[in-house]
Scaffold this motif. Sequence first.
Motif, PDB file in Angstrom:
ATOM      1  N   MET A  74       0.843  -1.202   0.000  1.00  0.00           N
ATOM      2  CA  MET A  74       0.000   0.000   0.000  1.00  0.00           C
ATOM      3  C   MET A  74       0.878   1.253   0.000  1.00  0.00           C
ATOM      4  SD  MET A  74      -2.862  -1.429  -0.212  1.00  0.00           S
ATOM      5  CE  MET A  74      -3.800   0.076  -0.246  1.00  0.00           C
TER       6      MET A  74
ATOM      7  N   VAL B 153       1.837   4.109   1.518  1.00  0.00           N
ATOM      8  CA  VAL B 153       1.713   4.802   2.804  1.00  0.00           C
ATOM      9  C   VAL B 153       3.105   5.152   3.319  1.00  0.00           C
ATOM     10  CG1 VAL B 153       1.559   2.636   4.087  1.00  0.00           C
ATOM     11  CG2 VAL B 153       0.685   4.708   5.122  1.00  0.00           C
TER      12      VAL B 153
ATOM     13  N   TRP C 291      -3.519   7.294   2.799  1.00  0.00           N
ATOM     14  CA  TRP C 291      -3.522   6.303   3.868  1.00  0.00           C
ATOM     15  C   TRP C 291      -3.075   6.902   5.196  1.00  0.00           C
ATOM     16  CZ3 TRP C 291      -6.004   2.266   5.050  1.00  0.00           C
ATOM     17  CH2 TRP C 291      -6.551   1.476   4.056  1.00  0.00           C
TER      18      TRP C 291
ATOM     19  N   LYS D  71      -6.106   8.384   6.755  1.00  0.00           N
ATOM     20  CA  LYS D  71      -7.021   7.334   7.212  1.00  0.00           C
ATOM     21  C   LYS D  71      -6.504   6.677   8.483  1.00  0.00           C
ATOM     22  CE  LYS D  71      -8.629   6.035   2.593  1.00  0.00           C
ATOM     23  NZ  LYS D  71      -8.736   4.899   1.647  1.00  0.00           N
TER      24      LYS D  71
END
Length: 166
Positions: free
Chosen positions: A23, A25, A89, A92
């Motif tokens: 991901m 991030v 991310w 989040k």
Amino acid sequence: RAHCVTVAWAAYALGVLLRQQGMPVDPILAHRGGLVHDLDKIRTLHLKGAHGVLGAEFLAGQGYPLLTKIVREHIMHTILKADAADRRWENKLVYFCDKCVEGDQIVTFDQRLEKLRRRYPQYQESMRLAEDPIWALSDQICSLLGMASHDAMIAMLKHLRTQTSD
């Protein structure tokens, strides 16, 4: 301050794990966002709608646009905005971890929500509306990490926290 340190740690830990899963991030940015997410908390305790706004304005003025967005977007109701699913991310993770840290303790979202409902009765409707999208975010993180459930993820974070604090 202890709450911010724990949110920062949890956001960093999840960021590292998500990055290992491919991901996009930056765990360091997630950590820094966690450290400053409540920058304006004391000043805005009795100013409805100001929390997150004043801290974001300060950080914007200092030239930190990514931290500005993290601080602005960590408030409970911001998950209801149309762009919430498209956020970085790091944003989040700080948002989510803030909802799983009570004081300096990592707790389940249910446990945190119960405390928040008692502490801030004036925001009951906002919390009620945000509950399902927060569970969906938890499910998304669990799925990406191959975790069976929210409770399993929280148990893993608690375990990691005890391992890193020794």
